[in-house]
Scaffold this motif. Sequence first.
Motif, PDB file in Angstrom:
ATOM      1  N   THR A 163     -21.205   1.589 -96.250  1.00 17.00           N
ATOM      2  CA  THR A 163     -20.876   0.554 -95.291  1.00 17.00           C
ATOM      3  C   THR A 163     -22.158  -0.191 -95.064  1.00 17.00           C
ATOM      4  OG1 THR A 163     -19.340   1.963 -94.081  1.00 17.00           O
ATOM      5  CG2 THR A 163     -20.222  -0.077 -93.015  1.00 17.00           C
ATOM      6  N   MET A 164     -22.006  -1.447 -95.332  1.00 18.84           N
ATOM      7  CA  MET A 164     -23.086  -2.515 -95.474  1.00 18.84           C
ATOM      8  C   MET A 164     -23.236  -3.015 -94.050  1.00 18.84           C
ATOM      9  SD  MET A 164     -23.862  -1.572 -98.477  1.00 18.84           S
ATOM     10  CE  MET A 164     -25.456  -2.337 -98.571  1.00 18.84           C
ATOM     11  N   VAL A 165     -24.235  -3.084 -93.554  1.00 15.61           N
ATOM     12  CA  VAL A 165     -24.555  -3.531 -92.133  1.00 15.61           C
ATOM     13  C   VAL A 165     -25.626  -4.717 -91.932  1.00 15.61           C
ATOM     14  CG1 VAL A 165     -23.784  -1.260 -91.103  1.00 15.61           C
ATOM     15  CG2 VAL A 165     -26.051  -1.697 -91.475  1.00 15.61           C
ATOM     16  N   ALA A 166     -26.075  -5.131 -93.040  1.00 20.71           N
ATOM     17  CA  ALA A 166     -27.189  -5.931 -92.856  1.00 20.71           C
ATOM     18  C   ALA A 166     -26.999  -6.686 -94.570  1.00 20.71           C
ATOM     19  CB  ALA A 166     -28.449  -5.700 -92.690  1.00 20.71           C
ATOM     20  N   SER A 167     -27.782  -7.602 -94.839  1.00 19.69           N
ATOM     21  CA  SER A 167     -27.907  -8.481 -95.927  1.00 19.69           C
ATOM     22  C   SER A 167     -28.730  -7.493 -96.816  1.00 19.69           C
ATOM     23  CB  SER A 167     -28.622  -9.935 -95.686  1.00 19.69           C
ATOM     24  OG  SER A 167     -27.708 -10.546 -94.853  1.00 19.69           O
TER      25      SER A 167
END
Length: 399
Positions: A66-70
């Motif tokens: 789960t990608m939560v930032a750039s």
Amino acid sequence: TTGGTSSNSPNLSLTGSGTSVQTFTTGSWFGSLNFGTTAFDPGTTSLNLDALTLSSGGTFTGLTATMVASGTITSNGATIAALTISTGTTTLGDALTTVSTGTTTLTSGTLVLNGFDLTTGIFSSLITNTRVITFGSNYIYLVHTTAAQTVLNVENPNLSWTGTGGFRAAMTVTRTFKTGGTPNTLSAGVNLFITSGSAAITFTAGDWYSTLDFTGSTSSATVTASSVNVTTLVLASGGTYGLNFTTYKSGTITSNGKTIGNLVIGNTVYNVAPTVTTLAGPLSCTRFNTQAAGVGSTFDCASYNLSSSGLFTLNAGGILLNNATITCTTFQVNGVSFTLTQGTITPSVSFTVGSSGSFTYTGGTLSAVPTFTQTLGDVTFNKAYSLTSTGTYTLTSGT
């Protein structure tokens, strides 16, 4: 895990080439997680990440990222279980693949393919947050191996994209595609390419596609109800299309000799600009009409013939015949001014003018019809015209 955020999560880089299993607690947060040259299987776990680098020797088929930032995802050829992009900009560092039954979910933020393809079982974006996909010339491949899956499932509002790429699927099993909700940007309505296979395709009523291209497939395609909205449509010579289509932006239609259901030029909901739909070859449909509402749409035959087994109705906008021939049962001019200057119109039953429309016959050929009905509006004959020998001209109102 508890209290984790992108701003307070640590970076972790693993070194060496060991195979000893390292345990990652599900729900953990990491800034950049780099597996280096290690070669172990972390098992089934879900992690919140800014950036991810997998190792070529590891096994990650149980890892949900789960990608939560750039940040960037570099797979090094490894496969993951699933991918979720929740915020920021996620950029591919190389080609990325989920397991064939895995799902890629875009809830917010931007997905940048960056010159690489993404292969996943399902792509889902069932939300109206601002979302962007930067395709470039690359594709998201939809490969779920279970039949009757909705492999593309997105909501159009606030979804935009750039590039010439899009979504691709081979019809190795039956699949359903859903792109619902009216687009609210000119770039909305994704590209979908059905590249091969013969399994049945199901679209959801009101789907929106900028390009819908069936080249290479031999599938039959149906829609659950109503019609599918398209800009550019390319049919495959081996396919069967029991579909109604509505155009909503300027584009082309290539039939490759196949017949479609009803064709409507211009969408009354998506009234953003005048549009021109151009034939790239002859077309047969069961009914044709231009929408009555909106900013107006033009249909350009480009000298290719159009055959409607039912009605042909001009409600708004215009039609450019050039040297084309239109055949239909009844040709209707409703609420629009239409001048025939070239080409041929051959109705088998009747020609009608009504709803404050007008018709001027200046050039081209209007074939003799059994019935010519003028219920409202004006009709002007600037060249001689004859009905069939037993034909009837009915004037109810107008000039």
